[in-house]
Design an enzyme around this catalytic site. Structure first.
Site, PDB file in Angstrom:
ATOM      1  CB  CYS A  91      -4.070  -1.247   4.824  1.00 16.52           C
ATOM      2  SG  CYS A  91      -2.948  -1.232   6.252  1.00 16.52           S
ATOM      3  CD  GLU A 148      -2.375   1.302   2.811  1.00 14.86           C
ATOM      4  OE1 GLU A 148      -3.362   2.041   2.946  1.00 14.86           O
ATOM      5  OE2 GLU A 148      -1.892   0.623   3.755  1.00 14.86           O
ATOM      6  CE  LYS A 198      -6.956   2.046   4.086  1.00 11.14           C
ATOM      7  NZ  LYS A 198      -5.636   2.379   4.703  1.00 11.14           N
TER       8      LYS A 198
END
Length: 266
Positions: A147, A40, A110
């Site tokens: 994540c 990431e 995200k």
């Protein structure tokens, strides 16, 4: 499907990071990978300068991604990663990008920002609002998570109900008390409860744990990296996926979307 996990320590210089990505792409392709997953936020990182994500952000047609897209031309290998891109406002996107054969196939902003453990990702990053799409790789469907998303089981379940056979999870998992245990438990849980493969690739270095791993649909870690840069390969086996879903039919046995459980109490 053969997957490769390209774990490395991201520097503050985007060209250094691009060079690392290009090398990992060459090595993964030479190793026969169908899918390469990178960590990431690989455009630039500096633990002493959290605002670097703002200063270093590049659009998808900027020099960082342009080099990677061009390097992918002529190859059937799919590459997955996340970078920070401008929003046109005061914050940036944490954007999951999928590329193959000279083009960008899919994007995902995200959803869950890391506002936890004294961190506040939302200071510099704008959250997305859309469920990630699935991308077909070597005959299997791959879902995207980033994540902190792994702490939210509803996203993984949604992707698997949409048809995902594999979940790809680039991460920059921050070190701290019990954090390595959290990482392994959460990645394993998302694989086991959804009877799916999870390819979880962490950034390593001074701040983050590395510890990339591939977990199979019965919760077995079939490949791992430690705390240092590494390129690790693993095989995703459709027969293993079918076997897991046959002997452990969690998806078929779930009841919370059954009509009788949606009725209001009298």
């Amino acid at each position: 499907m053969k997957v490769a996990m390209g774990q490395f320590a991201v520097s503050r210089d985007w060209q250094d990071n691009a060079n690392t990505c290009l090398r990992l792409m060459r090595e993964a392709q030479a190793g026969g990978a169908d899918l390469l997953v990178l960590p990431e936020g690989i455009l630039a990182r500096d633990i002493a300068d959290p605002n670097l994500v703002l200063k270093a952000a590049q659009p998808l047609d900027g020099p960082f991604m342009s080099q990677l897209v061009e390097a992918s031309r002529g190859s059937d290998m799919t590459v997955m990663l996340t970078i920070h891109t401008p929003t046109g406002g005061e914050r940036v996107w944490n954007l999951f990008v999928v590329l193959r054969n000279g083009e960008i196939l899919a994007e995902y902003r995200k959803l869950h920002l890391y506002d936890a453990f004294s961190a506040k990702e939302s200071t510099n990053v704008m959250p997305g609002d859309d469920v990630p799409p699935l991308v077909e790789v070597a005959g299997l469907k791959v879902g995207m998570m980033t994540c902190y998303d792994v702490r939210f089981p509803e996203l993984a379940r949604r992707l698997v109900l949409d048809g995902a056979d594999v979940l790809a999870l680039p991460a920059a998992w921050v070190k701290g008390p019990l954090k390595e245990a959290h990482w392994e438990v959460l990645v394993t849980a998302r694989a086991l409860e959804n009877t799916t493969y999870v390819v979880a690739v962490g950034e390593c270095g001074e701040r983050n744990i590395g510890n990339s791993l591939v977990v199979d649909p019965l919760g077995v870690a079939i490949a791992r990296a430690a705390e240092a840069p590494a390129l690790v390969f693993a095989d995703i086996d459709p027969a293993r996926l079918a076997h897991a879903r046959n002997i452990l039919p969690c998806l078929a046995n779930r009841r919370f979307e059954k009509p009788e459980l949606n009725k209001a109490s009298a």
